[in-house]
Scaffold this active site. Structure first.
Site, PDB file in Angstrom:
ATOM      1  N   VAL A 235       0.759  -1.238  -0.287  1.00 13.83           N
ATOM      2  CA  VAL A 235      -0.039  -0.202  -0.027  1.00 13.83           C
ATOM      3  C   VAL A 235       1.061   1.083   0.107  1.00 13.83           C
ATOM      4  O   VAL A 235       0.412   2.280   0.108  1.00 13.83           O
ATOM      5  CB  VAL A 235      -0.948  -0.005   1.143  1.00 13.83           C
ATOM      6  CG1 VAL A 235      -1.951  -1.167   1.053  1.00 13.83           C
ATOM      7  CG2 VAL A 235      -0.273  -0.223   2.470  1.00 13.83           C
ATOM      8  N   ARG A 237       3.957   2.539  -2.623  1.00 17.78           N
ATOM      9  CA  ARG A 237       3.993   3.012  -3.918  1.00 17.78           C
ATOM     10  C   ARG A 237       4.373   1.853  -4.957  1.00 17.78           C
ATOM     11  O   ARG A 237       5.145   0.931  -4.439  1.00 17.78           O
ATOM     12  CB  ARG A 237       5.191   4.114  -3.990  1.00 17.78           C
ATOM     13  CG  ARG A 237       4.860   5.361  -3.702  1.00 17.78           C
ATOM     14  CD  ARG A 237       4.093   6.068  -4.408  1.00 17.78           C
ATOM     15  NE  ARG A 237       3.497   7.458  -3.983  1.00 17.78           N
ATOM     16  CZ  ARG A 237       2.444   7.698  -3.337  1.00 17.78           C
ATOM     17  NH1 ARG A 237       1.636   6.720  -2.609  1.00 17.78           N
ATOM     18  NH2 ARG A 237       2.127   9.003  -3.134  1.00 17.78           N
ATOM     19  N   ASP A 261      -2.255  -2.599  -4.123  1.00 17.50           N
ATOM     20  CA  ASP A 261      -3.204  -1.375  -4.146  1.00 17.50           C
ATOM     21  C   ASP A 261      -2.745  -0.217  -4.957  1.00 17.50           C
ATOM     22  O   ASP A 261      -3.321   0.826  -5.254  1.00 17.50           O
ATOM     23  CB  ASP A 261      -3.465  -1.124  -2.946  1.00 17.50           C
ATOM     24  CG  ASP A 261      -4.800   0.269  -2.929  1.00 17.50           C
ATOM     25  OD1 ASP A 261      -5.631  -0.042  -3.591  1.00 17.50           O
ATOM     26  OD2 ASP A 261      -4.614   1.488  -2.335  1.00 17.50           O
ATOM     27  N   GLU A 266      -0.396   3.735 -13.232  1.00 14.93           N
ATOM     28  CA  GLU A 266      -1.878   3.744 -12.946  1.00 14.93           C
ATOM     29  C   GLU A 266      -2.651   4.653 -13.871  1.00 14.93           C
ATOM     30  O   GLU A 266      -2.137   5.829 -14.421  1.00 14.93           O
ATOM     31  CB  GLU A 266      -2.116   4.362 -11.404  1.00 14.93           C
ATOM     32  CG  GLU A 266      -1.246   3.466 -10.444  1.00 14.93           C
ATOM     33  CD  GLU A 266      -1.476   3.904  -8.938  1.00 14.93           C
ATOM     34  OE1 GLU A 266      -2.273   4.823  -8.846  1.00 14.93           O
ATOM     35  OE2 GLU A 266      -1.025   3.135  -8.177  1.00 14.93           O
ATOM     36  N   HIS A 285      -5.695   1.526  -6.130  1.00 17.94           N
ATOM     37  CA  HIS A 285      -5.034   2.728  -5.504  1.00 17.94           C
ATOM     38  C   HIS A 285      -6.508   3.498  -4.574  1.00 17.94           C
ATOM     39  O   HIS A 285      -6.449   4.504  -4.763  1.00 17.94           O
ATOM     40  CB  HIS A 285      -4.447   3.609  -6.361  1.00 17.94           C
ATOM     41  CG  HIS A 285      -3.528   4.594  -5.618  1.00 17.94           C
ATOM     42  ND1 HIS A 285      -2.463   5.052  -6.134  1.00 17.94           N
ATOM     43  CD2 HIS A 285      -3.485   5.003  -4.210  1.00 17.94           C
ATOM     44  CE1 HIS A 285      -1.631   5.724  -5.308  1.00 17.94           C
ATOM     45  NE2 HIS A 285      -2.343   5.535  -3.932  1.00 17.94           N
ATOM     46  N   SER A 287      -6.888   2.320  -1.080  1.00 17.57           N
ATOM     47  CA  SER A 287      -7.095   1.956   0.311  1.00 17.57           C
ATOM     48  C   SER A 287      -7.298   3.076   1.291  1.00 17.57           C
ATOM     49  O   SER A 287      -7.608   2.842   2.277  1.00 17.57           O
ATOM     50  CB  SER A 287      -5.309   1.179   0.601  1.00 17.57           C
ATOM     51  OG  SER A 287      -4.498   2.129   0.232  1.00 17.57           O
TER      52      SER A 287
END
Length: 328
Positions: A235, A237, A261, A266, A285, A287
């Site tokens: 969680v 990078r 996550d 992205e 992404h 969380s």
């Protein structure tokens, strides 16, 4: 008040420039600054043009690399930059690091939401919930045994507020937890202990900041150190993990499963092998993003602005050389 550039002229309120996030994300609610600041908005394309006239920059689009690209340009620069994120790696360029501009982050907003998300992932993996949902979709009744999490061991990498919140939350469900940070101190192991702790952990949770020292830290060798029964959660990078090495470790059953996550690119590309890696949970992404999180980020910035306006020291000041808020 000495932190201001004075770009608005004598007696004029400071100019707050907001780097807006793309639609449909709403802009920050900054009505509390009415009469106290001139709030201007820009997108990534207009940032370089608008920067010289700003006293403060609020990076609302914290997934953008626009600040890194625009900062080296001509003209004065804001004396304070605040990013609505915990990480600052998307901002930093040599010119910003070398400047006397103060950089602050959104430390404190995401800690508990991310910790809860990590706990949910641990329970989902231990209780085989992804397979239960898949079997339900197939209308298949298949009894299995699941894993008990109480009494298992977790190694949390990243000793900042998010990592500490993860430790507290995992302990609450009976998991014995150790914390690894950049500098060893009471309650925190240093990097020299990491491999030894990974080899004993049932759960490895990465919540470290992205720096030159941490980039690619979870690679083939580190996955090889872990137990075959271990599960890995990131969680932090995306660039902290060598994605191809994780896919290989899962395919070869070096580890039992993983959950990501965050990703180097992205949104995750449709043809990425991560989508189909065995035993891997992929989430977009999310969380730290709970209901009302944007309002909380806006309120945090207003609180910081109150301090800046009064000439008081700002909290959450990032060590630009290290890439995170030190002392935690």
């Amino acid at each position: 008040m000495s932190e201001r550039t004075g770009s608005g002229g004598a007696g004029a309120p400071p100019t707050v420039l907001v780097l807006d996030a793309p639609a449909p994300a709403p802009p920050p609610r900054l009505g509390a600054l009415t009469g106290r600041a001139r709030v201007r908005h820009t997108d990534a394309d207009g940032l370089a043009r608008e920067l010289p006239g700003a006293d403060v920059l609020l990076v609302w689009d914290f997934l953008s690399d626009a600040v890194r690209r625009a900062w080296p340009g001509e003209g004065p620069r804001p004396r304070w930059v605040h990013t609505a994120s915990a990480g600052v790696d998307r901002l930093m360029c040599p010119e910003l690091v070398a400047s006397d501009t103060v950089v602050t982050n959104a430390r404190g907003v995401f800690d508990q939401p991310i910790a809860e998300y990590v706990a949910a992932l641990v329970l989902a993996l231990a209780k085989d919930l992804p397979r239960t949902l898949a079997l339900q979709g197939e209308r298949t009744w298949l009894h299995r045994e699941s894993q008990r999490v109480a009494g298992t061991r977790a190694c949390v990498v990243g000793s900042g507020p998010i990592g500490r919140a993860i430790v507290r939350t995992l302990k609450a469900i009976g998991i014995t937890t150790v914390l690894v940070g950049r500098t060893p101190r009471t309650g925190v192991h240093g990097p020299a202990d990491l491999d030894r702790l990974l080899a004993r952990a049932d759960w490895v949770v990465c919540a470290a900041p992205l720096t030159d020292d941490t980039r690619g830290m979870f690679d083939e060798r580190r996955f090889g150190v872990m137990q075959p029964s271990a599960r890995f959660i990131n969680v932090g990078r995306g660039q902290l993990v060598v994605a191809d090495d994780l896919v290989a470790a899962l395919s070869k059953r070096w580890i039992a499963g993983a959950a990501l996550d965050v990703f180097e690119h992205e949104p995750l590309e449709p043809d990425s092998p991560l989508w189909t890696a065995p035993g891997l949970l992929v989430s977009p992404h999310m969380s730290g993003d709970t209901v009302g999180w944007r309002d909380e980020l806006g309120a945090q910035f207003v609180t910081l602005y109150d301090r800046w306006e009064a000439g008081r020291p700002l909290p959450n000041v990032v060590d630009k050389e290290r890439g995170y808020v030190p002392g935690h």
